[in-house]
Motif scaffolding. Structure first.
Motif, PDB file in Angstrom:
ATOM      1  N   THR A   1       0.805  -1.230   0.000  1.00 49.75           N
ATOM      2  CA  THR A   1       0.000   0.000   0.000  1.00 49.75           C
ATOM      3  C   THR A   1       0.837   1.278   0.000  1.00 49.75           C
ATOM      4  O   THR A   1       0.413   2.296   0.523  1.00 49.75           O
ATOM      5  CB  THR A   1      -0.952   0.019   1.209  1.00 49.75           C
ATOM      6  N   SER A   2       2.006   1.240  -0.634  1.00 47.27           N
ATOM      7  CA  SER A   2       2.778   2.479  -0.716  1.00 47.27           C
ATOM      8  C   SER A   2       2.178   3.436  -1.739  1.00 47.27           C
ATOM      9  O   SER A   2       2.539   4.606  -1.786  1.00 47.27           O
ATOM     10  CB  SER A   2       4.243   2.184  -1.051  1.00 47.27           C
ATOM     11  N   SER A   3       1.255   2.941  -2.564  1.00 48.92           N
ATOM     12  CA  SER A   3       0.528   3.811  -3.487  1.00 48.92           C
ATOM     13  C   SER A   3      -0.919   3.338  -3.588  1.00 48.92           C
ATOM     14  O   SER A   3      -1.223   2.173  -3.335  1.00 48.92           O
ATOM     15  CB  SER A   3       1.182   3.810  -4.874  1.00 48.92           C
ATOM     16  N   ALA A   4      -1.785   4.238  -3.978  1.00 52.94           N
ATOM     17  CA  ALA A   4      -3.209   3.915  -4.087  1.00 52.94           C
ATOM     18  C   ALA A   4      -3.468   2.887  -5.182  1.00 52.94           C
ATOM     19  O   ALA A   4      -4.284   1.976  -5.008  1.00 52.94           O
ATOM     20  CB  ALA A   4      -4.010   5.194  -4.364  1.00 52.94           C
ATOM     21  N   ILE A   5      -2.761   2.995  -6.300  1.00 51.05           N
ATOM     22  CA  ILE A   5      -2.992   2.073  -7.412  1.00 51.05           C
ATOM     23  C   ILE A   5      -2.555   0.654  -7.043  1.00 51.05           C
ATOM     24  O   ILE A   5      -3.203  -0.324  -7.431  1.00 51.05           O
ATOM     25  CB  ILE A   5      -2.321   2.564  -8.719  1.00 51.05           C
ATOM     26  N   ASP A   6      -1.472   0.526  -6.271  1.00 48.65           N
ATOM     27  CA  ASP A   6      -1.040  -0.801  -5.822  1.00 48.65           C
ATOM     28  C   ASP A   6      -2.059  -1.395  -4.853  1.00 48.65           C
ATOM     29  O   ASP A   6      -2.370  -2.588  -4.927  1.00 48.65           O
ATOM     30  CB  ASP A   6       0.334  -0.732  -5.141  1.00 48.65           C
ATOM     31  N   GLY A   7      -2.575  -0.579  -3.952  1.00 48.01           N
ATOM     32  CA  GLY A   7      -3.593  -1.054  -3.022  1.00 48.01           C
ATOM     33  C   GLY A   7      -4.851  -1.494  -3.750  1.00 48.01           C
ATOM     34  O   GLY A   7      -5.419  -2.552  -3.464  1.00 48.01           O
ATOM     35  N   LEU A   8      -5.282  -0.696  -4.721  1.00 46.47           N
ATOM     36  CA  LEU A   8      -6.473  -1.043  -5.500  1.00 46.47           C
ATOM     37  C   LEU A   8      -6.240  -2.311  -6.311  1.00 46.47           C
ATOM     38  O   LEU A   8      -7.100  -3.198  -6.361  1.00 46.47           O
ATOM     39  CB  LEU A   8      -6.865   0.126  -6.415  1.00 46.47           C
TER      40      LEU A   8
ATOM     41  N   GLY B   1      -3.386   3.037   0.924  1.00 47.21           N
ATOM     42  CA  GLY B   1      -2.442   3.417  -0.124  1.00 47.21           C
ATOM     43  C   GLY B   1      -2.547   4.885  -0.500  1.00 47.21           C
ATOM     44  O   GLY B   1      -1.539   5.550  -0.736  1.00 47.21           O
ATOM     45  N   SER B   2      -3.777   5.403  -0.531  1.00 47.02           N
ATOM     46  CA  SER B   2      -3.988   6.820  -0.864  1.00 47.02           C
ATOM     47  C   SER B   2      -3.363   7.731   0.186  1.00 47.02           C
ATOM     48  O   SER B   2      -2.698   8.715  -0.142  1.00 47.02           O
ATOM     49  CB  SER B   2      -5.484   7.119  -0.977  1.00 47.02           C
TER      50      SER B   2
ATOM     51  N   LEU C   1       0.674  11.539   1.618  1.00 48.87           N
ATOM     52  CA  LEU C   1       1.573  12.097   2.627  1.00 48.87           C
ATOM     53  C   LEU C   1       3.049  11.862   2.299  1.00 48.87           C
ATOM     54  O   LEU C   1       3.897  12.677   2.639  1.00 48.87           O
ATOM     55  CB  LEU C   1       1.246  11.514   4.005  1.00 48.87           C
ATOM     56  N   GLY C   2       3.346  10.760   1.636  1.00 46.96           N
ATOM     57  CA  GLY C   2       4.738  10.415   1.365  1.00 46.96           C
ATOM     58  C   GLY C   2       5.331  11.068   0.145  1.00 46.96           C
ATOM     59  O   GLY C   2       6.490  11.490   0.170  1.00 46.96           O
ATOM     60  N   SER C   3       4.551  11.158  -0.934  1.00 40.30           N
ATOM     61  CA  SER C   3       5.127  11.682  -2.172  1.00 40.30           C
ATOM     62  C   SER C   3       4.344  12.836  -2.784  1.00 40.30           C
ATOM     63  O   SER C   3       4.727  13.350  -3.836  1.00 40.30           O
ATOM     64  CB  SER C   3       5.247  10.549  -3.205  1.00 40.30           C
ATOM     65  N   GLY C   4       3.232  13.224  -2.162  1.00 44.67           N
ATOM     66  CA  GLY C   4       2.450  14.345  -2.674  1.00 44.67           C
ATOM     67  C   GLY C   4       1.611  13.988  -3.890  1.00 44.67           C
ATOM     68  O   GLY C   4       1.148  14.873  -4.603  1.00 44.67           O
ATOM     69  N   LYS C   5       1.418  12.687  -4.132  1.00 48.66           N
ATOM     70  CA  LYS C   5       0.634  12.244  -5.282  1.00 48.66           C
ATOM     71  C   LYS C   5      -0.591  11.478  -4.820  1.00 48.66           C
ATOM     72  O   LYS C   5      -0.663  11.024  -3.686  1.00 48.66           O
ATOM     73  CB  LYS C   5       1.474  11.333  -6.178  1.00 48.66           C
ATOM     74  N   LEU C   6      -1.548  11.322  -5.734  1.00 44.49           N
ATOM     75  CA  LEU C   6      -2.725  10.497  -5.487  1.00 44.49           C
ATOM     76  C   LEU C   6      -3.056   9.801  -6.803  1.00 44.49           C
ATOM     77  O   LEU C   6      -3.327  10.466  -7.796  1.00 44.49           O
ATOM     78  CB  LEU C   6      -3.895  11.346  -4.996  1.00 44.49           C
TER      79      LEU C   6
ATOM     80  N   LEU D   1       7.854   4.430   3.272  1.00 45.23           N
ATOM     81  CA  LEU D   1       8.607   3.297   3.811  1.00 45.23           C
ATOM     82  C   LEU D   1       7.729   2.436   4.722  1.00 45.23           C
ATOM     83  O   LEU D   1       6.608   2.816   5.080  1.00 45.23           O
ATOM     84  CB  LEU D   1       9.829   3.811   4.573  1.00 45.23           C
ATOM     85  N   ALA D   2       8.269   1.287   5.128  1.00 50.75           N
ATOM     86  CA  ALA D   2       7.508   0.326   5.945  1.00 50.75           C
ATOM     87  C   ALA D   2       6.955   0.913   7.246  1.00 50.75           C
ATOM     88  O   ALA D   2       5.790   0.656   7.579  1.00 50.75           O
ATOM     89  CB  ALA D   2       8.374  -0.891   6.238  1.00 50.75           C
ATOM     90  N   PRO D   3       7.717   1.705   8.002  1.00 50.79           N
ATOM     91  CA  PRO D   3       7.132   2.252   9.239  1.00 50.79           C
ATOM     92  C   PRO D   3       5.902   3.124   8.984  1.00 50.79           C
ATOM     93  O   PRO D   3       4.983   3.164   9.802  1.00 50.79           O
ATOM     94  CB  PRO D   3       8.264   3.095   9.836  1.00 50.79           C
ATOM     95  N   GLY D   4       5.860   3.783   7.842  1.00 46.90           N
ATOM     96  CA  GLY D   4       4.713   4.611   7.502  1.00 46.90           C
ATOM     97  C   GLY D   4       3.442   3.805   7.338  1.00 46.90           C
ATOM     98  O   GLY D   4       2.344   4.292   7.619  1.00 46.90           O
ATOM     99  N   ALA D   5       3.589   2.558   6.901  1.00 50.17           N
ATOM    100  CA  ALA D   5       2.420   1.686   6.770  1.00 50.17           C
ATOM    101  C   ALA D   5       1.805   1.434   8.139  1.00 50.17           C
ATOM    102  O   ALA D   5       0.588   1.504   8.314  1.00 50.17           O
ATOM    103  CB  ALA D   5       2.814   0.363   6.116  1.00 50.17           C
TER     104      ALA D   5
END
Length: 195
Positions: A31-38, A145-146, A151-156, A173-177
């Motif tokens: 879930t580091s990105s919304a598209i990966d989570g989806l 992921g969103s 918060l991590g890269s400023g993208k959605l 990164l992993a701790p952010g999850a």
């Protein structure tokens, strides 16, 4: 109305991520990105629906001693279909999800629904249950992921919302999850308590 309850419990009452805390490996890993989570959520939804369908059809023909191994073979078949389809048609997503795709086979959510629900209910209820639980799982992974991507890269969904320089690397990164999931669960529990 009962069918609606079977469908909606995957979103709210028995959400795999926020309530049951099942499937944490892909939840935290992809879930580091919304598209990966989806993408992972939809892949898991397909496996859930199809394995529930097959388990509901064959439940009366499987001896109790080999019930769980039989369910795993059914689930592995649909995971292989998902893996090969993703590799052929969405190779970027396939590369991004990597090892987590074959790990759907051992996802507690999928095996748990086959054992606890599909093996005890009719075909229609089993498919609706799989769809509700899967889409609820997809919703949870996409939300997480969103939040992490924003918060991590400023993208959605890959679209720049604000410059990446202002992002907080820890959320990619992993701790952010763990941090994002903890706050999200706390928020959802508070909303449930007030409702």
């Amino acid at each position: 109305m009962n069918q609606w309850n079977n469908f909606s419990k995957g979103f709210f009452k028995e959400n795999a991520v926020f309530t049951l805390l099942l499937g944490m490996c892909p939840t935290l890993g992809v879930t580091s990105s919304a598209i990966d989570g989806l993408g992972m959520g939809l892949a898991t939804t397909f496996v859930l629906v199809m394995s529930n369908l097959v388990v509901a059809l064959i439940k009366n023909f499987i001896p109790d001693k080999v019930r769980i191994p039989s369910f795993i073979v059914v689930i592995a078949t649909f995971v292989t279909i998902v893996e090969m389809t993703m590799q052929a048609y969405v190779p970027a997503l396939f590369d991004s999800l990597g090892l987590f795709i074959p790990l759907i086979v051992v996802n507690c959510l999928v095996l748990g629904r086959a054992e606890a629900f599909a093996s005890k209910n009719n075909l229609g209820s089993s498919v609706i249950d799989g769809l509700g639980m899967g889409l609820g799982f997809s919703m949870a992974l996409t939300m997480l992921g969103s939040i992490r991507e924003l918060l991590g890269s400023g993208k959605l969904f890959g679209t720049i919302i604000y410059p990446e320089d202002y992002g907080m690397l820890v959320f990619v990164l992993a701790p952010g999850a763990f941090i994002a999931l903890g706050y999200l669960i706390a928020f959802i529990n508070q909303v449930k308590k007030e409702a």
